[in-house]
Design a protein around this motif. Structure first.
Motif, PDB file in Angstrom:
ATOM      1  N   ILE A   1       0.852  -1.193   0.000  1.00  0.00           N
ATOM      2  CA  ILE A   1       0.000   0.000   0.000  1.00  0.00           C
ATOM      3  C   ILE A   1       0.881   1.232   0.000  1.00  0.00           C
ATOM      4  O   ILE A   1       1.832   1.343   0.794  1.00  0.00           O
ATOM      5  CB  ILE A   1      -0.946   0.030   1.216  1.00  0.00           C
ATOM      6  CG1 ILE A   1      -1.809  -1.236   1.250  1.00  0.00           C
ATOM      7  CG2 ILE A   1      -1.840   1.267   1.164  1.00  0.00           C
ATOM      8  CD1 ILE A   1      -2.784  -1.288   2.407  1.00  0.00           C
ATOM      9  N   MET A   2       0.576   2.169  -0.882  1.00  0.00           N
ATOM     10  CA  MET A   2       1.328   3.413  -1.009  1.00  0.00           C
ATOM     11  C   MET A   2       0.616   4.508  -0.212  1.00  0.00           C
ATOM     12  O   MET A   2      -0.538   4.825  -0.476  1.00  0.00           O
ATOM     13  CB  MET A   2       1.443   3.805  -2.483  1.00  0.00           C
ATOM     14  CG  MET A   2       2.087   2.721  -3.348  1.00  0.00           C
ATOM     15  SD  MET A   2       1.798   2.966  -5.135  1.00  0.00           S
ATOM     16  CE  MET A   2       2.852   4.386  -5.453  1.00  0.00           C
ATOM     17  N   PHE A   3       1.345   5.090   0.748  1.00  0.00           N
ATOM     18  CA  PHE A   3       0.793   6.164   1.582  1.00  0.00           C
ATOM     19  C   PHE A   3       1.537   7.470   1.284  1.00  0.00           C
ATOM     20  O   PHE A   3       2.760   7.512   1.319  1.00  0.00           O
ATOM     21  CB  PHE A   3       0.933   5.829   3.061  1.00  0.00           C
ATOM     22  CG  PHE A   3       0.027   4.712   3.526  1.00  0.00           C
ATOM     23  CD1 PHE A   3      -1.292   4.967   3.869  1.00  0.00           C
ATOM     24  CD2 PHE A   3       0.512   3.411   3.615  1.00  0.00           C
ATOM     25  CE1 PHE A   3      -2.121   3.940   4.298  1.00  0.00           C
ATOM     26  CE2 PHE A   3      -0.311   2.376   4.056  1.00  0.00           C
ATOM     27  CZ  PHE A   3      -1.637   2.646   4.396  1.00  0.00           C
ATOM     28  N   PHE A   4       0.763   8.543   1.054  1.00  0.00           N
ATOM     29  CA  PHE A   4       1.362   9.808   0.650  1.00  0.00           C
ATOM     30  C   PHE A   4       1.250  10.906   1.707  1.00  0.00           C
ATOM     31  O   PHE A   4       1.700  12.028   1.479  1.00  0.00           O
ATOM     32  CB  PHE A   4       0.721  10.288  -0.656  1.00  0.00           C
ATOM     33  CG  PHE A   4       1.004   9.375  -1.820  1.00  0.00           C
ATOM     34  CD1 PHE A   4       2.089   9.588  -2.644  1.00  0.00           C
ATOM     35  CD2 PHE A   4       0.183   8.281  -2.072  1.00  0.00           C
ATOM     36  CE1 PHE A   4       2.368   8.745  -3.711  1.00  0.00           C
ATOM     37  CE2 PHE A   4       0.436   7.428  -3.140  1.00  0.00           C
ATOM     38  CZ  PHE A   4       1.530   7.657  -3.951  1.00  0.00           C
ATOM     39  N   SER A   5       0.660  10.597   2.852  1.00  0.00           N
ATOM     40  CA  SER A   5       0.541  11.588   3.921  1.00  0.00           C
ATOM     41  C   SER A   5       0.115  10.912   5.211  1.00  0.00           C
ATOM     42  O   SER A   5      -0.461   9.818   5.207  1.00  0.00           O
ATOM     43  CB  SER A   5      -0.495  12.664   3.558  1.00  0.00           C
ATOM     44  OG  SER A   5      -1.806  12.108   3.557  1.00  0.00           O
ATOM     45  N   GLY A   6       0.382  11.602   6.313  1.00  0.00           N
ATOM     46  CA  GLY A   6      -0.073  11.111   7.598  1.00  0.00           C
ATOM     47  C   GLY A   6      -1.589  11.088   7.682  1.00  0.00           C
ATOM     48  O   GLY A   6      -2.170  10.227   8.355  1.00  0.00           O
ATOM     49  N   SER A   7      -2.241  12.023   7.001  1.00  0.00           N
ATOM     50  CA  SER A   7      -3.706  12.074   7.000  1.00  0.00           C
ATOM     51  C   SER A   7      -4.288  10.837   6.325  1.00  0.00           C
ATOM     52  O   SER A   7      -5.290  10.281   6.781  1.00  0.00           O
ATOM     53  CB  SER A   7      -4.192  13.334   6.287  1.00  0.00           C
ATOM     54  OG  SER A   7      -3.773  14.494   6.968  1.00  0.00           O
ATOM     55  N   ALA A   8      -3.656  10.398   5.238  1.00  0.00           N
ATOM     56  CA  ALA A   8      -4.113   9.183   4.553  1.00  0.00           C
ATOM     57  C   ALA A   8      -3.926   7.961   5.441  1.00  0.00           C
ATOM     58  O   ALA A   8      -4.762   7.050   5.453  1.00  0.00           O
ATOM     59  CB  ALA A   8      -3.372   9.007   3.232  1.00  0.00           C
ATOM     60  N   VAL A   9      -2.837   7.945   6.188  1.00  0.00           N
ATOM     61  CA  VAL A   9      -2.603   6.845   7.137  1.00  0.00           C
ATOM     62  C   VAL A   9      -3.717   6.825   8.180  1.00  0.00           C
ATOM     63  O   VAL A   9      -4.317   5.779   8.463  1.00  0.00           O
ATOM     64  CB  VAL A   9      -1.231   7.006   7.836  1.00  0.00           C
ATOM     65  CG1 VAL A   9      -1.074   5.984   8.947  1.00  0.00           C
ATOM     66  CG2 VAL A   9      -0.098   6.876   6.824  1.00  0.00           C
ATOM     67  N   GLU A  10      -4.000   7.989   8.757  1.00  0.00           N
ATOM     68  CA  GLU A  10      -5.061   8.091   9.766  1.00  0.00           C
ATOM     69  C   GLU A  10      -6.391   7.599   9.210  1.00  0.00           C
ATOM     70  O   GLU A  10      -7.106   6.810   9.845  1.00  0.00           O
ATOM     71  CB  GLU A  10      -5.187   9.546  10.221  1.00  0.00           C
ATOM     72  CG  GLU A  10      -6.302   9.784  11.218  1.00  0.00           C
ATOM     73  CD  GLU A  10      -6.486  11.255  11.550  1.00  0.00           C
ATOM     74  OE1 GLU A  10      -7.441  11.572  12.283  1.00  0.00           O
ATOM     75  OE2 GLU A  10      -5.684  12.088  11.078  1.00  0.00           O
ATOM     76  N   SER A  11      -6.724   8.054   8.007  1.00  0.00           N
ATOM     77  CA  SER A  11      -8.000   7.682   7.382  1.00  0.00           C
ATOM     78  C   SER A  11      -8.073   6.188   7.093  1.00  0.00           C
ATOM     79  O   SER A  11      -9.089   5.534   7.351  1.00  0.00           O
ATOM     80  CB  SER A  11      -8.188   8.485   6.093  1.00  0.00           C
ATOM     81  OG  SER A  11      -9.414   8.189   5.479  1.00  0.00           O
ATOM     82  N   PHE A  12      -6.993   5.608   6.579  1.00  0.00           N
ATOM     83  CA  PHE A  12      -6.960   4.188   6.238  1.00  0.00           C
ATOM     84  C   PHE A  12      -7.225   3.319   7.459  1.00  0.00           C
ATOM     85  O   PHE A  12      -8.031   2.374   7.419  1.00  0.00           O
ATOM     86  CB  PHE A  12      -5.607   3.825   5.620  1.00  0.00           C
ATOM     87  CG  PHE A  12      -5.448   2.356   5.316  1.00  0.00           C
ATOM     88  CD1 PHE A  12      -5.854   1.831   4.106  1.00  0.00           C
ATOM     89  CD2 PHE A  12      -4.880   1.489   6.246  1.00  0.00           C
ATOM     90  CE1 PHE A  12      -5.719   0.475   3.826  1.00  0.00           C
ATOM     91  CE2 PHE A  12      -4.734   0.134   5.974  1.00  0.00           C
ATOM     92  CZ  PHE A  12      -5.162  -0.372   4.763  1.00  0.00           C
ATOM     93  N   PHE A  13      -6.552   3.622   8.566  1.00  0.00           N
ATOM     94  CA  PHE A  13      -6.640   2.752   9.739  1.00  0.00           C
ATOM     95  C   PHE A  13      -7.918   2.965  10.548  1.00  0.00           C
ATOM     96  O   PHE A  13      -8.158   2.235  11.506  1.00  0.00           O
ATOM     97  CB  PHE A  13      -5.399   2.929  10.612  1.00  0.00           C
ATOM     98  CG  PHE A  13      -4.203   2.192  10.082  1.00  0.00           C
ATOM     99  CD1 PHE A  13      -4.013   0.849  10.369  1.00  0.00           C
ATOM    100  CD2 PHE A  13      -3.277   2.835   9.276  1.00  0.00           C
ATOM    101  CE1 PHE A  13      -2.913   0.156   9.874  1.00  0.00           C
ATOM    102  CE2 PHE A  13      -2.172   2.164   8.778  1.00  0.00           C
ATOM    103  CZ  PHE A  13      -1.995   0.813   9.074  1.00  0.00           C
TER     104      PHE A  13
END
Length: 233
Positions: free
Chosen positions: A168-180
């Motif tokens: 999985i490609m993550f481009f920001s901390g916000s995307a990480v937060e949203s994914f989890f």
């Protein structure tokens, strides 16, 4: 490398990057987990117009910030600009001028260090509503006054992924937060992070393998995925 490695990108990718992944045997899927849009208040607009007439030192850490500010600028500015490398630097050069750039670096921590070496302040930080503390804290610790102007907003779009991905490609901390918010990683899923702050956000939520791009950018992330699976699979 096994056939059809399943890769999820948590942000949109240019068609040529998707095609490159497919040509190298990947099944690439784009599932956006955040939405980013310009958001300049009347007060911020008035401040930008005043800065337009001044010799200011400004900081950009996102393409979105560059675009939002450029939309409100009517003529050439006399700014000293510090910005994240790769796509953000490209946007600065497009909307302003390369001669305005006094500092650039791949990551926020390094950019703050570079800026500290180039100015005693004050500094204007054009940022988003979910900006990290990294740059303001480092600059303030060095005695540099930081004025923050929010010019774009990031909205989380949490959604459940139907099946485990190989990477999985993550481009920001916000995307990480949203994914989890709605997902748990499979034990063998590899996380690809665009930078150190995104990697830190991942470490807070998973013990899975994290591979960090040396330079921030969607092209660099695409090549990182290809290189990783060709070398280690």
């Amino acid at each position: 490398m096994k056939d059809k490695i399943h890769i999820i990108s948590t942000a949109s990718l240019p068609v040529e990057h998707l095609q490159r992944l497919e040509q190298h045997g990947f099944e690439a899927e784009v599932i956006p987990f955040i939405r980013t849009y310009p958001s300049v208040s009347e007060e911020s607009w008035q401040r930008i117009k005043k800065l337009e007439e001044q010799k200011a030192t400004v900081v950009f850490t996102s393409v979105h910030g560059v675009a939002a500010v450029a939309e409100h600028i009517d003529h050439k500015v006399n700014w000293q600009i510090a910005c994240i490398a790769s796509a953000t630097l490209d946007a600065v050069i497009k909307h302003f001028d390369q001669s305005n750039v006094i500092a650039t670096a791949p990551y926020a921590t390094q950019l703050a260090e570079e800026l500290i070496n180039h100015t005693a302040g004050p500094v204007v930080f054009f940022c988003g509503n979910k900006r990290l503390d990294t740059i303001p804290q480092q600059l303030q610790s060095a005695g540099i006054t930081v004025e923050e102007i929010v010019v774009y907003h990031t909205e989380l779009i949490p959604q459940q992924v139907k099946e485990d991905a190989d990477g999985i490609m993550f481009f920001s901390g916000s995307a990480v937060e949203s994914f989890f918010m709605k997902n748990v990683l499979g034990k063998n899923t590899v996380c690809f992070a665009i930078g150190t702050t995104t990697a830190d956000a991942l470490r807070e939520r998973t013990g899975n393998k994290i591979v960090i791009a040396e330079n921030p950018g969607k092209k660099e992330m695409t090549e990182l995925v290809i290189q990783y699976y060709h070398e280690y699979s």
